[in-house]
Design a protein around this motif. Structure first.
Motif, PDB file in Angstrom:
ATOM      1  N   PHE A  85       0.545  -0.882  -0.441  1.00  0.00           N
ATOM      2  CA  PHE A  85      -0.139  -0.257  -0.089  1.00  0.00           C
ATOM      3  C   PHE A  85       1.038   1.364   0.018  1.00  0.00           C
ATOM      4  O   PHE A  85       0.274   2.690  -0.456  1.00  0.00           O
ATOM      5  CB  PHE A  85      -0.569  -0.123   1.310  1.00  0.00           C
ATOM      6  N   VAL A  86       1.718   1.244   1.151  1.00  0.00           N
ATOM      7  CA  VAL A  86       2.328   2.346   1.003  1.00  0.00           C
ATOM      8  C   VAL A  86       3.555   2.846  -0.395  1.00  0.00           C
ATOM      9  O   VAL A  86       3.253   3.735  -0.888  1.00  0.00           O
ATOM     10  CB  VAL A  86       3.520   2.883   2.268  1.00  0.00           C
ATOM     11  N   TYR A  87       4.224   1.426  -0.815  1.00  0.00           N
ATOM     12  CA  TYR A  87       4.959   1.279  -2.449  1.00  0.00           C
ATOM     13  C   TYR A  87       3.893   1.917  -3.268  1.00  0.00           C
ATOM     14  O   TYR A  87       4.411   3.114  -3.635  1.00  0.00           O
ATOM     15  CB  TYR A  87       5.215  -0.023  -2.035  1.00  0.00           C
ATOM     16  N   TRP A  88       2.976   1.737  -3.209  1.00  0.00           N
ATOM     17  CA  TRP A  88       1.941   2.165  -4.263  1.00  0.00           C
ATOM     18  C   TRP A  88       2.239   3.992  -4.487  1.00  0.00           C
ATOM     19  O   TRP A  88       1.589   4.099  -5.463  1.00  0.00           O
ATOM     20  CB  TRP A  88       0.181   1.326  -4.227  1.00  0.00           C
ATOM     21  N   TRP A  89       1.508   3.881  -3.052  1.00  0.00           N
ATOM     22  CA  TRP A  89       1.504   5.800  -2.814  1.00  0.00           C
ATOM     23  C   TRP A  89       2.414   6.609  -3.514  1.00  0.00           C
ATOM     24  O   TRP A  89       2.501   7.238  -4.053  1.00  0.00           O
ATOM     25  CB  TRP A  89       0.727   6.249  -1.791  1.00  0.00           C
ATOM     26  N   VAL A  90       4.172   5.462  -2.716  1.00  0.00           N
ATOM     27  CA  VAL A  90       4.524   6.376  -3.692  1.00  0.00           C
ATOM     28  C   VAL A  90       4.587   6.755  -5.030  1.00  0.00           C
ATOM     29  O   VAL A  90       5.563   7.826  -5.730  1.00  0.00           O
ATOM     30  CB  VAL A  90       5.796   5.216  -2.559  1.00  0.00           C
ATOM     31  N   TRP A  91       4.866   5.252  -5.316  1.00  0.00           N
ATOM     32  CA  TRP A  91       5.027   5.181  -6.673  1.00  0.00           C
ATOM     33  C   TRP A  91       4.070   5.651  -7.999  1.00  0.00           C
ATOM     34  O   TRP A  91       3.986   6.720  -8.720  1.00  0.00           O
ATOM     35  CB  TRP A  91       4.634   3.647  -6.868  1.00  0.00           C
ATOM     36  N   LEU A  92       2.383   6.157  -7.365  1.00  0.00           N
ATOM     37  CA  LEU A  92       1.760   7.244  -7.825  1.00  0.00           C
ATOM     38  C   LEU A  92       2.123   8.827  -7.808  1.00  0.00           C
ATOM     39  O   LEU A  92       2.167   9.274  -8.653  1.00  0.00           O
ATOM     40  CB  LEU A  92       0.360   6.714  -6.842  1.00  0.00           C
ATOM     41  N   VAL A  93       2.792   8.971  -6.388  1.00  0.00           N
ATOM     42  CA  VAL A  93       2.833  10.134  -6.302  1.00  0.00           C
ATOM     43  C   VAL A  93       4.205  10.919  -7.273  1.00  0.00           C
ATOM     44  O   VAL A  93       4.445  11.874  -8.037  1.00  0.00           O
ATOM     45  CB  VAL A  93       3.152  10.567  -5.017  1.00  0.00           C
ATOM     46  N   VAL A  94       4.696   9.937  -7.115  1.00  0.00           N
ATOM     47  CA  VAL A  94       6.049   9.463  -8.244  1.00  0.00           C
ATOM     48  C   VAL A  94       5.705  10.207  -9.505  1.00  0.00           C
ATOM     49  O   VAL A  94       6.202  11.223 -10.659  1.00  0.00           O
ATOM     50  CB  VAL A  94       7.643   8.982  -7.826  1.00  0.00           C
ATOM     51  N   PHE A  95       5.593   9.002  -9.939  1.00  0.00           N
ATOM     52  CA  PHE A  95       5.104   9.559 -11.676  1.00  0.00           C
ATOM     53  C   PHE A  95       4.302  10.128 -12.173  1.00  0.00           C
ATOM     54  O   PHE A  95       4.100  10.522 -13.358  1.00  0.00           O
ATOM     55  CB  PHE A  95       4.930   7.686 -12.202  1.00  0.00           C
ATOM     56  N   LEU A  96       3.037   9.943 -11.369  1.00  0.00           N
ATOM     57  CA  LEU A  96       2.132  11.847 -11.346  1.00  0.00           C
ATOM     58  C   LEU A  96       3.236  12.913 -11.089  1.00  0.00           C
ATOM     59  O   LEU A  96       2.766  13.727 -12.874  1.00  0.00           O
ATOM     60  CB  LEU A  96       1.331  11.743 -10.494  1.00  0.00           C
ATOM     61  N   THR A  97       3.916  13.275 -10.878  1.00  0.00           N
ATOM     62  CA  THR A  97       4.669  14.459 -10.647  1.00  0.00           C
ATOM     63  C   THR A  97       5.925  14.621 -11.586  1.00  0.00           C
ATOM     64  O   THR A  97       6.318  15.132 -12.560  1.00  0.00           O
ATOM     65  CB  THR A  97       5.297  14.173  -9.248  1.00  0.00           C
ATOM     66  N   ALA A  98       6.402  13.860 -11.949  1.00  0.00           N
ATOM     67  CA  ALA A  98       6.971  12.671 -13.324  1.00  0.00           C
ATOM     68  C   ALA A  98       6.371  13.381 -14.513  1.00  0.00           C
ATOM     69  O   ALA A  98       6.709  14.249 -15.341  1.00  0.00           O
ATOM     70  CB  ALA A  98       7.744  12.028 -13.267  1.00  0.00           C
ATOM     71  N   GLY A  99       4.925  13.604 -15.151  1.00  0.00           N
ATOM     72  CA  GLY A  99       4.653  13.153 -15.344  1.00  0.00           C
ATOM     73  C   GLY A  99       3.782  14.881 -15.439  1.00  0.00           C
ATOM     74  O   GLY A  99       3.935  15.151 -16.635  1.00  0.00           O
ATOM     75  N   TYR A 100       3.655  14.822 -14.920  1.00  0.00           N
ATOM     76  CA  TYR A 100       3.514  16.687 -14.871  1.00  0.00           C
ATOM     77  C   TYR A 100       4.551  17.395 -15.314  1.00  0.00           C
ATOM     78  O   TYR A 100       3.842  18.285 -16.026  1.00  0.00           O
ATOM     79  CB  TYR A 100       2.884  17.504 -13.552  1.00  0.00           C
ATOM     80  N   LYS A 101       5.629  17.337 -15.122  1.00  0.00           N
ATOM     81  CA  LYS A 101       6.428  18.163 -14.987  1.00  0.00           C
ATOM     82  C   LYS A 101       7.553  17.881 -16.279  1.00  0.00           C
ATOM     83  O   LYS A 101       7.353  18.825 -17.142  1.00  0.00           O
ATOM     84  CB  LYS A 101       8.055  17.100 -14.528  1.00  0.00           C
ATOM     85  N   LEU A 102       7.034  16.502 -16.514  1.00  0.00           N
ATOM     86  CA  LEU A 102       7.286  16.136 -19.006  1.00  0.00           C
ATOM     87  C   LEU A 102       6.125  17.601 -19.547  1.00  0.00           C
ATOM     88  O   LEU A 102       6.525  17.881 -20.081  1.00  0.00           O
ATOM     89  CB  LEU A 102       6.812  15.107 -18.971  1.00  0.00           C
ATOM     90  N   PHE A 103       4.842  17.431 -18.772  1.00  0.00           N
ATOM     91  CA  PHE A 103       4.054  18.124 -19.894  1.00  0.00           C
ATOM     92  C   PHE A 103       4.342  19.797 -19.296  1.00  0.00           C
ATOM     93  O   PHE A 103       4.480  20.612 -19.969  1.00  0.00           O
ATOM     94  CB  PHE A 103       2.857  17.954 -19.308  1.00  0.00           C
ATOM     95  N   ALA A 104       4.806  20.522 -18.147  1.00  0.00           N
ATOM     96  CA  ALA A 104       5.231  21.142 -17.720  1.00  0.00           C
ATOM     97  C   ALA A 104       5.722  21.934 -19.074  1.00  0.00           C
ATOM     98  O   ALA A 104       5.961  22.886 -19.601  1.00  0.00           O
ATOM     99  CB  ALA A 104       5.333  21.778 -16.333  1.00  0.00           C
ATOM    100  N   ALA A 105       7.431  20.649 -18.804  1.00  0.00           N
ATOM    101  CA  ALA A 105       8.360  21.447 -19.886  1.00  0.00           C
ATOM    102  C   ALA A 105       8.546  21.840 -20.875  1.00  0.00           C
ATOM    103  O   ALA A 105       8.143  23.298 -21.619  1.00  0.00           O
ATOM    104  CB  ALA A 105       9.257  20.696 -19.647  1.00  0.00           C
ATOM    105  N   SER A 106       7.012  20.885 -21.441  1.00  0.00           N
ATOM    106  CA  SER A 106       6.717  20.738 -23.236  1.00  0.00           C
ATOM    107  C   SER A 106       5.483  22.390 -23.036  1.00  0.00           C
ATOM    108  O   SER A 106       5.811  23.047 -24.595  1.00  0.00           O
ATOM    109  CB  SER A 106       5.558  19.763 -23.475  1.00  0.00           C
ATOM    110  N   HIS A 107       4.736  22.723 -22.034  1.00  0.00           N
ATOM    111  CA  HIS A 107       3.932  23.817 -22.109  1.00  0.00           C
ATOM    112  C   HIS A 107       4.823  25.073 -22.137  1.00  0.00           C
ATOM    113  O   HIS A 107       4.499  25.710 -22.880  1.00  0.00           O
ATOM    114  CB  HIS A 107       3.163  23.497 -20.620  1.00  0.00           C
ATOM    115  N   ARG A 108       5.911  25.328 -21.572  1.00  0.00           N
ATOM    116  CA  ARG A 108       6.374  26.628 -21.255  1.00  0.00           C
ATOM    117  C   ARG A 108       7.514  26.374 -22.964  1.00  0.00           C
ATOM    118  O   ARG A 108       7.079  27.787 -23.415  1.00  0.00           O
ATOM    119  CB  ARG A 108       7.548  26.454 -20.461  1.00  0.00           C
TER     120      ARG A 108
END
Length: 466
Positions: A85-108
Motif C-alpha cells: 500500500f505504501v509503495y503504491w502511493w509513493v509510486w503514484l506520487v512520483v510518476f504523476l509528478t514526473a508526468g506533470y513535469k514533462l507536460f509543464a516543460a512542453s507547455h513552456r
C-alpha cells in the motif's frame, strides 16, 4: 484476483490515461488548445508545435515503460500488504509528478514558440458577460431538489443494511450517500459558474450556456443515481456478501469506475461539439486568448472570474478556479481527506501485518484470540465441534481484511455460515472450531505451532465430552 495485480492495473490505468490526456488537442473558438496553449488552427499544425508533441509522446512512452518496471517490486512485497500500500502511493506520487513535469516543460516551450511567432486566438484579458443571461442562469441547470431521490435510496439502503447487520452493505450505502452529497455540492457550484458570452447574439449565448450547464448537471445527477442504485442493489440482493472475494466483485467495481469515466468523457465531448457548432453560426463571435489564466496549462487561476469551476482546457471534465475562495476550500478539504484516509489505512495495514494473531487458553477454560482489530473470546463449554482441515470453503468478507496472505475478521463461508477467520490463507492446516452461532477458524503460519495448539484444544475439550 490478487490484490497486488489489482493495484498494478489501477496504477497503470491512471498513468496511461493521464499521459494520454496531456497530448490531447482540444478545439476551441478560433483555434486549438495544444499542450495547454491556445493556437490558431494553422499554427497548431506547424512543424515546431508538432515536434513538441512528438517529443512529449516519446517521453511519455518512456515514462510509462519505467512505471511498469518499477511496479514489479510489488510482487516481492505481496506478503505484507502495508508495504504494498505504501509503495503504491509513493509510486503514484512520483510518476504523476514526473508526468506533470514533462507536460509543464512542453507547455513552456509551446508558450515561447507562440510568443516568438506573435500568434494569438483573439483579445487578451477579456471577460465578457451577456447581462440578459444573468437572471436565467439558475434555470439552465437541473433543479438540485432531484438529488433527494438518490439520497433517499441511499438512506433506505443504509437502514436495510443496518437492520440485517450487513457491515459491508452499510459501508457501500454510506459511501453512496456521501457521493450524492458531494455531487449535490458540485451541482450547486455549476449554478454559480459565470454565464459566458460567446458572441454578440444573446440567443446563441443562451443556447450554449443552457446546453453546457444542463448537460453537466444531468451527468452529476445521473452519477449520484447510479451509485445509489448500485449500493441498494448490492444490499438487497446480497451481492456484497456473495461476490466480495470473487472475480465477479472486481468486475462489478470495474463497471462502477468505468461507466462514470466513460459518461463524463462522452458528456464533455458532446458539450464541446455542440459549442463549436453553435459558435460557427454566430455572426459576431468573441474570441479570447486566456493562456495567462492557466498555470502550466492545467491549473486555472483567474481572480476576475467568480466561477468556482470551469471546463478543463485539455482532456475532459471540469476543474477548479484556484483564485476563488470556494475552489481553494474544496481543494484543501479534498487534500486533507485524502491524506487522512491514506494515513488511516496505512496505520491499520501496519498493525495487521506486524502484530500477529495469537490464541491462548486460560485456567478458567476461556479461549482468547488476540488480534489487532478483530479480537475475540469464547468459552470451551461453547465448543460444539473441533476439527483440523487443509482446505476451507469459499466465502465472502463481511467486515474484515483479506490480503493475498491472510484473512481476519468477520466472514461468511459456504456450508458454515457466519465465521471469524484468523488464518494465513496459504499455510494449512486450519483449526476449525464450531460454536452455537458461528465458526472460528485459526492457524499459525508455522504448521507445527498450529498442530501444537490443536492438540492443546483437543486435550482440554475431550474431558467435557465434546
Amino acid at each position: 484476483m490478487s490484490l497486488v495485480v489489482l493495484f498494478i492495473l489501477i496504477a497503470l490505468f491512471i498513468l496511461v490515461v493521464t499521459q494520454l490526456i496531456y497530448g490531447v488537442r482540444t478545439q476551441v473558438s478560433g483555434g486549438v488548445i495544444v499542450l495547454g496553449i491556445g493556437f490558431p488552427k494553422d499554427a497548431a499544425d506547424s512543424e515546431e508545435v508538432q515536434m513538441l508533441r512528438t517529443r512529449l509522446r516519446r517521453r511519455s512512452l518512456a515514462l510509462i515503460a519505467a512505471g511498469v518496471l518499477l511496479l514489479l517490486p510489488m510482487f516481492a512485497l505481496r506478503d505484507l500488504f502495508s508495504l504494498v500500500f505504501v509503495y503504491w502511493w509513493v509510486w503514484l506520487v512520483v510518476f504523476l509528478t514526473a508526468g506533470y513535469k514533462l507536460f509543464a516543460a512542453s507547455h513552456r516551450s509551446a508558450s515561447q514558440i507562440k510568443q516568438a511567432k506573435g500568434w494569438s486566438l483573439g483579445e487578451r484579458r477579456v471577460v465578457r458577460v451577456d447581462t440578459t443571461l444573468i437572471l436565467l442562469k439558475h434555470r439552465m441547470t437541473v433543479s438540485p431538489g432531484w438529488f433527494a431521490v438518490p439520497l433517499l435510496v441511499s438512506l433506505a439502503a443504509i437502514c436495510y443494511a443496518v437492520r440485517d447487520s450487513q457491515d459491508m452493505g452499510a459501508y457501500l450505502a454510506i459511501q453512496a450517500a456521501g457521493m450524492t452529497l458531494l455531487l449535490f455540492l458540485v451541482s450547486l457550484a455549476i449554478r454559480r459558474v459565470r454565464t459566458r458570452a460567446y458572441s454578440a447574439d444573446s440567443v446563441i449565448n443562451a443556447a450554449l450556456n443552457r446546453a453546457q450547464r444542463r448537460t453537466w448537471s444531468f451527468l452529476f445527477l445521473g452519477l449520484a443515481l447510479l451509485d445509489a442504485i448500485f449500493a441498494a442493489f448490492a444490499v438487497w440482493t446480497g451481492l456484497q456478501e456473495a461476490a466480495y472475494l470473487d472475480t465477479v466483485w472486481y468486475i462489478v467495481l470495474g463497471i462502477q469506475i468505468a461507466v462514470p469515466f466513460a459518461a463524463a468523457a462522452y458528456t464533455d465531448r458532446q458539450a464541446k461539439k455542440r459549442q463549436l457548432e453553435l459558435e460557427k453560426s454566430a455572426e459576431q463571435p468573441f474570441m479570447t486568448d486566456d493562456d495567462e489564466y492557466w498555470i502550466n496549462g492545467l491549473w486555472y487561476y483567474n481572480p476576475n472570474d467568480r466561477s468556482m469551476m470551469v471546463p478543463k482546457r485539455g482532456g475532459f471534465g471540469l476543474t477548479l478556479n484556484m483564485a476563488s475562495r470556494g475552489g481553494r476550500l474544496f481543494m484543501g478539504i479534498t487534500a486533507a481527506f485524502v491524506v487522512l484516509l491514506i494515513a488511516g489505512i496505512s496505520i491499520f495495514a501496519v498493525r495487521e501485518d506486524w502484530m500477529k494473531p495469537a490464541m491462548s487458553i486460560n485456567a478458567n477454560g476461556e479461549v482468547r484470540v488476540e488480534s489487532p482489530s478483530y479480537g475475540y473470546s469464547f468459552s470451551l463449554d461453547q465448543v460444539q465441534d473441533l476439527a483440523l482441515t487443509d482446505t476451507l470453503p469459499s466465502g465472502s468478507r463481511v467486515n474484515g481484511v483479506a490480503t493475498d496472505t491472510y484473512a481476519r475478521g468477520h466472514f461468511k463461508l459456504k456450508e458454515w455460515g457466519a465465521a471469524r477467520l484468523y488464518v494465513y490463507t496459504n499455510s494449512p492446516p486450519y483449526i476449525v472450531i464450531h460454536l452455537p452461532d458461528q465458526t472460528v477458524v485459526f492457524n499459525y503460519r508455522d504448521k507445527e505451532a498450529t498442530l501444537r495448539l490443536f492438540g492443546e484444544l483437543k486435550e482440554m475439550t475431550e474431558p467435557t465430552g465434546k
